[in-house]
Scaffold this motif. Structure first.
Motif: not given
Length: 312
Positions: A192-194, A198-200, A205-209
């Motif tokens: 959750a922190e990561a 990343g979003i901040r 979000p999808q690409t980060l995942y």
């Protein structure tokens, strides 16, 4: 499976974990009784072919093996010894299988008190979540006398993909489960922190995942829980308050022994904050919502009733 007598089995607690376990036993051909205070849970289990009752006392004389799939040691003790509990109706030589996440000393005390009534106890906490419970694919971390494993083998095999036998002494199963919950809770909080970080920072979000799940920073919990965040669906499979409870047990047992657990303490703080913000009944991935100034996918939190959603 053996063609000899098959035990009549009871499940106390028809939350998402207990319901999945109970229906797995029905599919495996066991005469299965399920106990839950909620009428809707009893109706669902009856529809699945089980025998449903509102109190443990109502099944006591009908079952030979009982699995307690409740929240903690206190609830386990209550359904056994409390008003409308299994005792004194449970026949001597019956077997109780404790599946809740408990401190090892609490399980040992429970075993001593049951033995005074001629009842046996197997320490057998579970892991795998509601999906694996419903598929009969749990992991069971169990300890107790070899004779009890032999007696319950068919029942455990109907519930689990893997049963770990962790010794003869009560409490070892629970100790291993606490290690599992320490890791699960820390990994969820870290995921959750990561994602929040990343979003901040402007990541999609999808690409980060997709990147992280193909990289060294991935974990099973990241891969399993982050999709809930991506679609904004916090329907509870394992609720925030489960980790407030479980990490609390881990922290308390370590604190008693003066053993430092700094990562556990921080993860517990994050889940406790989420619960204080009204997120306790949401999926444990909702711990991501404690981070300010980030825009999360999906809609506002749902109001689903988690019941007893069990452990990771």
């Amino acid at each position: 499976m053996s063609t000899t007598h098959r035990p009549r089995v009871g499940i106390i607690g028809l939350g998402s974990m207990g319901m999945g376990m109970a229906t797995s036993l029905v599919r495996a051909g066991f005469e299965t009784w399920g106990c839950d205070l909620r009428e809707e849970a009893r109706a669902s289990f009856t529809g699945a072919g089980g025998r449903a009752v509102a109190t443990a006392a109502e099944m006591a004389t009908a079952v030979e093996i009982v699995l307690t799939v409740v929240v903690n040691a206190e609830q386990t003790r209550a359904v056994l010894f409390g008003d409308d509990g299994l005792l004194p109706g449970l026949a001597p030589d019956s077997l109780v299988i404790s599946c809740a996440t408990c401190a090892p000393d609490a399980v040992q005390a429970l075993g001593t008190d049951l033995a005074a009534h001629g009842i046996h106890l197997l320490d057998a906490p579970i892991s795998g979540g509601s999906v694996k419970a419903a598929a009969g694919q749990l992991t069971i971390m169990a300890s107790g006398p070899a004779a009890l494993f032999a007696r319950s083998e068919e029942v455990l095999d109907a519930l689990a993909a893997k049963v770990f036998r962790l010794g003869d002494g009560l409490g070892q199963g629970s100790q291993v489960k606490l290690v599992n919950q320490l890791l699960a809770g820390v990994h969820i909080a870290a995921a959750a922190e990561a994602m929040a970080y990343g979003i901040r920072g402007g990541c999609d979000p999808q690409t980060l995942y997709e990147v992280i799940t193909q990289s060294a920073g991935n974990s099973w919990m990241f891969e399993n829980r982050v999709p809930h965040i991506l679609v904004g669906d916090y329907t509870p499979h394992s609720a925030v308050d489960i980790f407030v409870k479980d990490l609390g047990i881990v922290h308390d047992t370590a604190h008693r022994d003066k053993f430092p657990l700094p990562l556990t303490a921080q993860a517990l703080s994050q889940f406790t904050l989420a619960s204080a913000q009204g997120l306790g009944r949401e999926d444990d991935s909702a711990v991501v919502k404690v981070y300010p100034d980030i825009t999360l996918p999906g809609t506002a939190a749902n109001d689903a009733d988690p019941g007893n959603h069990g452990d990771a």
